[in-house]
Scaffold this motif. Structure first.
Motif, PDB file in Angstrom:
ATOM      1  N   GLY A 158      28.702  22.386  35.456  1.00 41.37           N
ATOM      2  CA  GLY A 158      27.954  22.450  36.714  1.00 41.37           C
ATOM      3  C   GLY A 158      26.827  23.460  36.645  1.00 41.37           C
ATOM      4  N   THR A 159      26.985  24.469  35.823  1.00 38.62           N
ATOM      5  CA  THR A 159      25.883  25.403  35.604  1.00 38.62           C
ATOM      6  C   THR A 159      24.722  24.643  34.973  1.00 38.62           C
ATOM      7  OG1 THR A 159      27.381  27.280  35.365  1.00 38.62           O
ATOM      8  CG2 THR A 159      25.192  27.511  34.376  1.00 38.62           C
ATOM      9  N   HIS A 205      26.113  30.310  44.128  1.00 41.47           N
ATOM     10  CA  HIS A 205      26.506  30.246  42.720  1.00 41.47           C
ATOM     11  C   HIS A 205      25.262  30.304  41.829  1.00 41.47           C
ATOM     12  CE1 HIS A 205      28.484  28.675  39.063  1.00 41.47           C
ATOM     13  NE2 HIS A 205      29.619  28.998  39.632  1.00 41.47           N
ATOM     14  N   GLU A 224      24.549  24.993  49.008  1.00 43.18           N
ATOM     15  CA  GLU A 224      25.833  24.919  48.281  1.00 43.18           C
ATOM     16  C   GLU A 224      26.931  24.489  49.255  1.00 43.18           C
ATOM     17  OE1 GLU A 224      26.608  28.305  45.714  1.00 43.18           O
ATOM     18  OE2 GLU A 224      28.730  28.230  46.237  1.00 43.18           O
ATOM     19  N   ASN A 235      31.278  28.501  47.653  1.00 42.51           N
ATOM     20  CA  ASN A 235      32.316  29.185  46.887  1.00 42.51           C
ATOM     21  C   ASN A 235      32.570  30.604  47.407  1.00 42.51           C
ATOM     22  OD1 ASN A 235      33.734  30.557  44.851  1.00 42.51           O
ATOM     23  ND2 ASN A 235      32.799  29.401  43.213  1.00 42.51           N
ATOM     24  N   ASP A 250      23.931  21.909  45.552  1.00 42.20           N
ATOM     25  CA  ASP A 250      24.978  22.290  44.602  1.00 42.20           C
ATOM     26  C   ASP A 250      26.291  21.845  45.250  1.00 42.20           C
ATOM     27  OD1 ASP A 250      26.910  23.377  43.016  1.00 42.20           O
ATOM     28  OD2 ASP A 250      26.115  25.426  43.028  1.00 42.20           O
ATOM     29  N   ARG A 262      31.792  21.224  44.885  1.00 38.08           N
ATOM     30  CA  ARG A 262      32.991  20.824  45.645  1.00 38.08           C
ATOM     31  C   ARG A 262      32.635  19.945  46.843  1.00 38.08           C
ATOM     32  NH1 ARG A 262      33.941  26.081  44.037  1.00 38.08           N
ATOM     33  NH2 ARG A 262      35.689  26.321  42.587  1.00 38.08           N
ATOM     34  N   LYS A 282      36.616  20.588  38.881  1.00 37.57           N
ATOM     35  CA  LYS A 282      37.178  21.498  39.886  1.00 37.57           C
ATOM     36  C   LYS A 282      38.369  20.783  40.521  1.00 37.57           C
ATOM     37  CE  LYS A 282      33.910  24.618  39.324  1.00 37.57           C
ATOM     38  NZ  LYS A 282      32.692  25.005  40.024  1.00 37.57           N
TER      39      LYS A 282
END
Ligand code: PLP
Length: 351
Positions: A58-59, A83, A139, A143, A172, A175, A203
Motif C-alpha cells: 500500500g505504500t 499514513h 484516508e 489509521n 488512501d 481499509r 489488512k
C-alpha cells in the motif's frame, strides 16, 4: 500469543492457500499473469473505476499515485496524521520531490473549509511563492485517527472543494472495505469521485500480499510506468494475487466480526483501572487507548510477557487491532491478561 499489533499479521486460511496453490500464473512484468489480471479487473469493478493495477504494498500504491499525479516541487494536502504524511518513511519528498501540507483533521477527518483554507486566493500584488498545490489525499478509514470512517457528506464536500480549486484527489483506502461494512454503504460509493484509489488486500481481508491502485484507464496506464520504475514488477505475482482475489470474494462481509471484537475489547478496557478509552469512538477494527498508571512502552512489554502483543503509540497511547485470526474468546482472554498487568502496575504507580 494473542497478536493485536495489526490486521496485517493475519495468515492466509487453508482455503486461501488452496486457491493460491491452484492459481494460473504468467509474468506480471509482461502483463500476462491471468490471476493478476483477474484481480485487477475485479478490484476496478468493485470500486467503480475503469482500471486497477496490483502492487506489492500500500505504500507503493500511494507513492505511485503521488508520483503519477504531480511533478517535483508540488505540494499535496493531507491530514497531519495521514499514513502518507507520517508512516511512509518520507517517501513523498524522497521519491517525488513533494512537500506535504498538513491539514488539522479531527481523528483524521478534515473538511472542505480546511482544504479551502490551505489554498488562499491569489492576487496580482502577490508573487507565486507557495509551491503549487496539486493533490488532496483522504484516508478512509483513518489509521492513526483510530479506524475512523469518513461521513460521506464530508467526503463529498472535500471532493467538491478540490474540484473548485482545480486539485486532484487520491483516496488512501487501505481499509476502505472496513468503511463499507461499518456503514453498510457500498464500497463504490466511498470510492466514487476520486481520481485515484488505493486499497489493501493484506489488512483486514487477510491476504498475504498486496494492494491495488484504481482510477481511469489513462491514469492506471501512467501508474504502471511508475510501478515499474519503483521496482514493483513482481513476475509470477499470480500466486499472491489469487490470495487477494479469494479475500475479495470471501472475507469482506466477515469484517463485521472484527468490528464487533474491537467494540468488545474497548468495552472491556473501559472497565480496567488505569486505562482510558472511549468505546463510542471505536468505528471499525482499531482500538486506541491511553494509560494513566503506566508508560506505554512498559505496558506493551508486560502485556507481551503475559501473551498479548500490542504496539505503543507515543508515551501513553496503545494501539490494538482486531483481525481474521482473533476470536471473541481471544478478546476475553486478552482482557484478562491486560487487567492482570494493570493490577500489578497500579500499586507500583501509587507507591
Ligand atoms: C497499511 C496502510 C497503508 C500501506 O501499507 P503497506 O504496509 O505498505 O502495505 C497505507 N495506508 C494506510 C492508511 C495503511 O493503514
Amino acid at each position: 500469543m494473542i497478536d493485536l499489533r495489526s490486521d496485517t499479521v493475519s495468515r492466509p486460511t487453508p482455503a486461501m492457500r488452496a486457491a493460491m496453490a491452484a492459481a494460473p500464473v504468467g509474468d506480471d512484468v509482461y502483463g500476462d499473469d491471468p490471476s493478476v489480471l483477474a484481480l485487477e479487473a475485479r478490484t476496478a469493478e468493485l470500486l467503480g473505476h475503469e482500471a486497477a493495477v496490483y502492487m506489492p504494498s500500500g505504500t507503493m500504491t500511494n507513492q505511485v499515485a503521488l508520483r503519477a499525479h504531480t511533478e517535483a516541487g508540488d505540494q499535496i494536502l493531507c491530514d497531519a496524521c495521514a499514513h502518507i504524511a507520517v508512516l511512509e518513511r518520507g517517501a513523498p519528498a524522497a521519491l517525488s520531490g513533494l512537500t506535504v501540507r498538513a491539514l488539522p483533521g479531527r481523528n483524521g477527518v478534515f473538511d472542505a473549509s480546511d482544504v479551502r483554507a490551505a489554498c488562499p486566493p491569489s492576487h496580482r500584488f502577490l508573487p507565486q511563492i507557495q509551491p503549487p498545490t496539486r493533490l488532496v489525499c483522504v484516508e478512509n478509514t483513518h489509521n492513526i485517527g483510530g479506524g475512523t470512517v469518513w461521513p460521506l457528506a464530508t467526503l463529498k464536500g472535500v471532493l467538491a472543494a478540490a474540484r473548485d480549486l482545480g486539485l486532484r484527489t487520491h483516496l488512501d483506502g487501505a481499509r476502505i472495505w472496513n468503511a463499507a461494512v461499518a456503514t453498510g454503504i457500498d464500497v463504490a460509493a466511498h470510492a466514487s469521485g476520486f481520481d485515484s484509489v488505493s486499497v489493501c488486500f493484506s489488512k483486514g481481508l487477510g491476504a498475504p500480499v498486496g494492494s491495488a491502485l484504481a482510477g481511469s484507464a489513462a491514469f492506471v496506464a501512467r501508474a504502471r510506468r511508475f510501478k515499474a520504475l519503483f521496482g514493483g514488477g513482481f513476475r509470477q505475482a499470480g500466486i499472491v494475487a489469487a490470495g487477494a482475489l479469494y479475500a475479495l470474494d470471501h472475507h469482506r462481509q466477515r469484517l463485521a466480526e472484527d468490528h464487533a471484537n474491537a467494540r468488545r475489547l474497548a468495552a472491556g478496557l473501559a472497565a480496567v483501572p488505569g486505562v482510558e478509552v472511549d468505546p463510542e469512538a471505536v468505528a471499525t477494527n482499531i482500538v486506541r487507548f491511553r494509560l494513566s498508571a503506566l508508560g506505554a512502552n512498559a505496558f506493551v512489554e508486560r502485556c507481551y510477557g503475559a501473551g498479548v502483543h500490542m504496539l505503543p503509540s507515543g508515551t501513553s497511547g496503545v494501539r490494538a487491532v482486531t483481525h481474521l485470526d482473533v476470536s471473541a474468546a481471544d478478546i476475553d482472554l486478552a482482557l484478562e491478561r491486560i487487567a492482570g498487568v494493570m493490577a500489578e502496575a497500579e500499586p507500583e504507580a501509587a507507591s
